[in-house]
Design a protein around this motif. Structure first.
Motif, PDB file in Angstrom:
ATOM      1  N   SER A  73       0.818  -1.213   0.000  1.00  0.00           N
ATOM      2  CA  SER A  73       0.000   0.000   0.000  1.00  0.00           C
ATOM      3  C   SER A  73       0.848   1.259   0.000  1.00  0.00           C
ATOM      4  N   HIS A  74       1.955   1.238   0.718  1.00  0.00           N
ATOM      5  CA  HIS A  74       2.784   2.435   0.859  1.00  0.00           C
ATOM      6  C   HIS A  74       4.220   2.197   0.379  1.00  0.00           C
ATOM      7  N   ALA A  75       4.396   1.249  -0.521  1.00  0.00           N
ATOM      8  CA  ALA A  75       5.745   0.914  -1.015  1.00  0.00           C
ATOM      9  C   ALA A  75       6.112   1.851  -2.164  1.00  0.00           C
ATOM     10  N   ASP A  76       6.316   3.113  -1.827  1.00  0.00           N
ATOM     11  CA  ASP A  76       6.567   4.140  -2.841  1.00  0.00           C
ATOM     12  C   ASP A  76       8.036   4.531  -2.955  1.00  0.00           C
ATOM     13  N   GLY A  77       8.907   3.808  -2.283  1.00  0.00           N
ATOM     14  CA  GLY A  77      10.331   4.084  -2.399  1.00  0.00           C
ATOM     15  C   GLY A  77      10.829   3.815  -3.810  1.00  0.00           C
ATOM     16  N   THR A  78      11.881   4.499  -4.194  1.00  0.00           N
ATOM     17  CA  THR A  78      12.394   4.359  -5.565  1.00  0.00           C
ATOM     18  C   THR A  78      13.898   4.098  -5.611  1.00  0.00           C
ATOM     19  N   ARG A 130      21.447 -10.835  -7.799  1.00  0.00           N
ATOM     20  CA  ARG A 130      21.239 -10.477  -9.190  1.00  0.00           C
ATOM     21  C   ARG A 130      19.796 -10.037  -9.463  1.00  0.00           C
ATOM     22  N   SER A 131      18.836 -10.736  -8.892  1.00  0.00           N
ATOM     23  CA  SER A 131      17.430 -10.480  -9.217  1.00  0.00           C
ATOM     24  C   SER A 131      16.926  -9.130  -8.750  1.00  0.00           C
ATOM     25  N   SER A 132      17.690  -8.434  -7.915  1.00  0.00           N
ATOM     26  CA  SER A 132      17.239  -7.130  -7.431  1.00  0.00           C
ATOM     27  C   SER A 132      17.022  -6.149  -8.574  1.00  0.00           C
ATOM     28  N   VAL A 133      17.731  -6.330  -9.689  1.00  0.00           N
ATOM     29  CA  VAL A 133      17.648  -5.369 -10.781  1.00  0.00           C
ATOM     30  C   VAL A 133      16.270  -5.346 -11.432  1.00  0.00           C
ATOM     31  N   ILE A 134      15.517  -6.462 -11.377  1.00  0.00           N
ATOM     32  CA  ILE A 134      14.215  -6.484 -12.043  1.00  0.00           C
ATOM     33  C   ILE A 134      13.195  -5.595 -11.335  1.00  0.00           C
ATOM     34  N   LEU A 135      13.523  -5.142 -10.123  1.00  0.00           N
ATOM     35  CA  LEU A 135      12.626  -4.214  -9.429  1.00  0.00           C
ATOM     36  C   LEU A 135      12.553  -2.862 -10.123  1.00  0.00           C
ATOM     37  N   MET A 136      13.511  -2.563 -11.002  1.00  0.00           N
ATOM     38  CA  MET A 136      13.491  -1.274 -11.678  1.00  0.00           C
ATOM     39  C   MET A 136      12.233  -1.104 -12.528  1.00  0.00           C
ATOM     40  N   LYS A 170       7.412   5.928 -11.469  1.00  0.00           N
ATOM     41  CA  LYS A 170       8.075   6.682 -12.545  1.00  0.00           C
ATOM     42  C   LYS A 170       9.544   6.962 -12.269  1.00  0.00           C
ATOM     43  N   LYS A 171      10.087   6.427 -11.202  1.00  0.00           N
ATOM     44  CA  LYS A 171      11.503   6.597 -10.881  1.00  0.00           C
ATOM     45  C   LYS A 171      12.056   5.282 -10.344  1.00  0.00           C
ATOM     46  N   ALA A 172      13.341   5.078 -10.554  1.00  0.00           N
ATOM     47  CA  ALA A 172      14.011   3.889 -10.009  1.00  0.00           C
ATOM     48  C   ALA A 172      15.505   4.142  -9.947  1.00  0.00           C
ATOM     49  N   GLN A 173      16.120   3.683  -8.872  1.00  0.00           N
ATOM     50  CA  GLN A 173      17.563   3.809  -8.715  1.00  0.00           C
ATOM     51  C   GLN A 173      18.078   2.600  -7.960  1.00  0.00           C
ATOM     52  N   ARG A 213      20.224   4.825 -12.689  1.00  0.00           N
ATOM     53  CA  ARG A 213      19.080   5.685 -12.399  1.00  0.00           C
ATOM     54  C   ARG A 213      18.170   5.735 -13.608  1.00  0.00           C
ATOM     55  N   ALA A 214      16.873   5.616 -13.368  1.00  0.00           N
ATOM     56  CA  ALA A 214      15.898   5.641 -14.456  1.00  0.00           C
ATOM     57  C   ALA A 214      14.707   6.486 -14.056  1.00  0.00           C
ATOM     58  N   SER A 215      14.109   7.134 -15.038  1.00  0.00           N
ATOM     59  CA  SER A 215      12.911   7.934 -14.789  1.00  0.00           C
ATOM     60  C   SER A 215      12.080   7.981 -16.058  1.00  0.00           C
TER      61      SER A 215
END
Length: 423
Positions: free
Chosen positions: A79-84, A95-101, A109-112, A148-150
């Motif tokens: 519900s509140h997982a808005d971290g980026t 390795r699999s952490s990258v797919i969270l992007m 709309k953002k990921a780092q 970093r992605a946006s």
């Protein structure tokens, strides 16, 4: 004081009995990422309690999710997982952490993230991940060890993967399900975990169609509901126990193997002389006649023989008289286990990218070091077949993918003890 982190195996006993296969690591991790795409509480039923899952759970908590377990079922309230941002202390371990992007971009709309880590088994670049995100409209910058992605809005597009990549395919799917318009992904990986991710997302309301040629078509939707689904049995764990029975010339029953996903594995097992038969949903395994070397075993993308079972197969071939050869075609540095097997008495040489196994030499217990997940499992298999006591250090690697390997193999008649303490 030095910490002890090892599995102690007393070998020389054929395995026998039955074992139930845990939930799939490779299916659970992308499904956990998919939970980020909903603001509700998703459930993963039959989720494996392994360290990689616990680490992904920590990352989701860092992003703002609330998580809890009920038995083998994992609940993820996003519900509140808005971290980026995923810090390097997490991304560098798996390795699999990258797919969270893709999921973070779809949601916020953002990921780092820092560059993904995990097992050291060769080059594992993220270029295909970045390409598919850019193709869907994200601006991606690599700088200072961070990615970093946006985006203003992800938009559907057509993507041709130049190389089949499970992670990049998952990345594209996770980014596309909430994108505007239609996405067509060509040249996708066909591993079962791709299907299971699509199946789970479809249950959340995503519109996904997998064509017979492996092309994945996704029509973006505005919103996804919380997911609720079962994690399938782990084909690599099932294959590991199959190889353990072959190495010890034992007879075991796999109670719930994913048989429809194991043809490539069973084909190699049979070529070694192993026998098996399906009874209902069970696999009756007889490794007593395992004794034929393999002229050439090559790892392949699914449905071929999986790279994750290359090291366990090497351990079996070390017990079979004659010359066998293995060519690793997925990861160029996945022969690390050979040195540990040689320390136990095996004769293995690496020539021009091919492992040549002069099998049938007696294996003797000693102290060896696990350097990565599947190589660690291979050392356990060799230790079960060896005479005497083997101490396998670095069992933390093995726990990344095996929920209770010591308990399972002990239930099959093996003698294994997990030792944690200090010297």
């Amino acid at each position: 004081m030095n910490e002890i982190d090892e599995i102690i195996v007393t070998g020389g006993r054929p395995l026998h009995g039955s074992v139930r296969i845990q939930g799939s690591k490779n299916a659970a991790l992308p499904v956990m990422a998919a939970a980020l795409l909903s603001t509700g509480t998703s459930v993963l039923r039959g989720c494996p309690r392994i360290s990689d899952v616990y680490l992904m759970e920590k990352i989701l908590k860092y992003l703002g999710a609330e998580t809890w377990w009920e038995g083998q079922d994992l609940y993820l309230d996003c519900s509140h997982a808005d971290g980026t941002m995923i810090p390097e202390c997490y991304s560098g371990k798996m390795r699999s952490s990258v797919i969270l992007m893709g999921a973070m971009l779809g949601r916020s709309k953002k990921a780092q993230t820092g560059y993904p880590g995990g097992c050291v088994i060769g080059k594992r670049p993220v270029d295909l991940h970045i390409q598919v995100l850019r193709r869907l409209g994200a601006a991606v910058v690599e700088n200072g060890g961070m990615i970093r992605a946006s985006c203003g809005k992800l938009r559907g597009a057509e993507m041709f993967f130049q190389k089949r990549s499970v992670g990049a395919t998952e990345q594209g799917i996770l980014a596309a399900v909430l994108a505007e318009g239609k996405t067509v992904l060509n040249g996708c990986a066909c591993e079962p975990e791709i299907y299971w991710l699509c199946h789970y997302l479809t249950g959340m309301g995503a519109k996904i169609r997998i064509r017979e040629n492996g092309c994945i078509c996704i029509e973006g939707v505005k919103k996804l509901e919380a997911g609720d689904g079962c994690i399938p049995p782990d084909r690599i764990v099932a294959g590991t126990y199959l190889m353990a029975a072959a190495a010890t010339r034992g007879e075991i029953i796999l109670e719930n193997p994913p048989l429809e996903e194991m043809d490539g594995i069973l084909d190699v097992y049979r070529k070694m002389g192993g026998q098996c038969r399906r009874v209902g949903g069970k696999l009756i395994v007889n490794g007593k006649n395992t004794g034929f070397p393999l002229e050439l075993l090559e790892t392949e993308v699914y449905p071929g023989f999986p790279t994750d079972l290359q090291s366990p197969a090497m351990a079996v071939l070390a017990t079979i008289p004659g010359v066998s050869r293995i060519r690793e075609k997925i990861f160029e540095d996945r022969y690390k286990t050979a040195s540990g097997l040689c320390k136990m008495g095996a004769q293995i040489q690496i020539r021009d990218g091919v492992a040549v196994i002069y099998g049938g030499q007696p294996l003797t217990g000693c102290t060896v070091e696990a350097e990565e997940l599947r190589g660690g499992a291979a050392l356990v298999i060799a230790a079960l077949a060896a005479q005497g006591i083997t101490r396998i250090r670095g069992c933390c690697f093995i726990e990344r993918g095996y929920e209770h390997i010591c308990e399972d193999l002990t239930a099959l008649g093996g003698l294994l003890i997990k030792d944690r303490g200090t010297l």
